[in-house]
Design a protein around this motif. Structure first.
Motif, short mmCIF file in Angstrom:
data_model
loop_
_atom_site.label_atom_id
_atom_site.label_comp_id
_atom_site.label_asym_id
_atom_site.label_seq_id
_atom_site.Cartn_x
_atom_site.Cartn_y
_atom_site.Cartn_z
N GLY A 165 2.14 9.51 15.23
CA GLY A 165 2.75 10.73 14.60
C GLY A 165 2.41 10.76 13.17
O GLY A 165 1.92 9.74 12.77
N GLU A 166 2.48 11.87 12.47
CA GLU A 166 1.92 12.27 11.09
C GLU A 166 2.84 11.07 10.10
O GLU A 166 1.87 10.44 9.45
N VAL A 167 3.97 10.74 10.33
CA VAL A 167 4.54 9.74 9.32
C VAL A 167 3.92 8.21 9.37
O VAL A 167 4.16 7.40 8.67
N TYR A 168 3.68 7.92 10.55
CA TYR A 168 3.01 6.55 10.97
C TYR A 168 1.64 6.68 10.63
O TYR A 168 0.91 5.60 10.01
N ALA A 169 0.93 7.48 10.93
CA ALA A 169 -0.58 7.63 10.96
C ALA A 169 -0.94 7.57 9.40
O ALA A 169 -1.76 6.86 8.67
N THR B 62 0.82 -1.21 0.01
CA THR B 62 0.11 0.04 -0.06
C THR B 62 0.77 1.36 0.01
O THR B 62 0.38 2.45 -0.09
N GLY B 63 2.01 1.14 0.42
CA GLY B 63 2.90 2.44 0.42
C GLY B 63 4.47 2.00 0.53
O GLY B 63 4.75 1.13 0.82
N VAL B 64 5.30 3.02 -0.10
CA VAL B 64 6.73 3.05 0.04
C VAL B 64 6.87 4.11 0.73
O VAL B 64 6.68 5.30 0.19
N TYR B 65 7.65 4.45 1.68
CA TYR B 65 8.10 5.58 2.39
C TYR B 65 9.56 5.79 2.80
O TYR B 65 10.05 4.87 3.18
N LYS B 66 10.20 6.96 2.40
CA LYS B 66 11.63 6.96 2.72
C LYS B 66 11.77 8.10 3.79
O LYS B 66 11.20 9.17 3.62
N ASN B 67 12.48 7.85 4.66
CA ASN B 67 13.03 8.69 5.62
C ASN B 67 14.28 9.25 5.08
O ASN B 67 15.44 8.71 5.20
N MET B 68 14.22 10.64 4.48
CA MET B 68 15.30 11.28 3.91
C MET B 68 16.58 11.39 4.79
O MET B 68 17.58 11.60 4.55
N THR B 69 16.08 11.69 6.23
CA THR B 69 17.40 12.06 7.13
C THR B 69 18.12 10.71 7.39
O THR B 69 19.29 10.87 7.46
N ARG B 70 17.53 9.45 7.46
CA ARG B 70 17.95 8.32 8.07
C ARG B 70 18.33 7.36 6.98
O ARG B 70 19.15 6.24 7.04
N SER C 28 7.99 10.82 1.10
CA SER C 28 9.11 10.84 1.63
C SER C 28 8.82 11.79 2.94
O SER C 28 7.89 12.60 2.85
N HIS C 29 9.77 11.71 3.84
CA HIS C 29 9.46 12.30 5.22
C HIS C 29 11.06 12.64 5.71
O HIS C 29 11.78 11.87 5.49
#
Length: 142
Positions: free
Chosen positions: A111-115, A65-73, A132-133
């Protein structure tokens, strides 16, 4: 060469629409269960393993359902919608609480990035989402 790690998470949805979430032992945040994908592991198998380890619930993976990239880590997370098939809720060394929340409760608790991962998994018409977050907030698309 930049290095990335890959994680997986399962948004487990019961027939009544409630979703399975954990409170992480390391930082106290509420998230869908998940973790780092092992090198020799298919993403779907890693999702099943992580959900079981953290919650005691056996699941069947339905779809990405989604691909999410933590740009910081440099962490890329693959999130799958799952359905529960067996087991009973239990905590682990990685979770201090395991709960079934309504989508509204999940959105308020996380938090926003998990919700957004939960809400994206419930949005059947537009999957998979790519976002991305920075670890706390979603980043605007280019």
């Amino acid at each position: 060469m930049p290095l990335h790690s890959v994680s997986v998470a399962g948004v487990v949805v019961r027939d009544d629409g409630r979703v399975l979430v954990i409170r992480r032992a390391d930082n106290g945040t509420w998230e869908p269960p998940g973790g780092v994908l092992e090198l020799d592991e298919r993403p779907e198998d890693g999702t099943v393993r992580e959900v079981l380890e953290e919650t005691g619930i056996h699941v069947s993976v339905e779809r990405l359902t989604g691909v999410y990239k933590n740009m910081t880590r440099g962490v890329v997370a693959l999130v799958f919608r799952c359905r529960p098939i067996a087991g009973a809720e239990q905590t682990s060394s990685e979770s201090t609480a395991v709960e079934w929340l309504t989508p509204e409760e999940a959105a308020k608790t996380m938090g926003e990035v998990y919700a957004v991962r939960v809400l994206d998994a419930l949005d059947a018409g537009n999957a998979p989402h790519v976002r991305s977050h920075d670890g706390r907030r979603l980043l605007e698309s280019a």
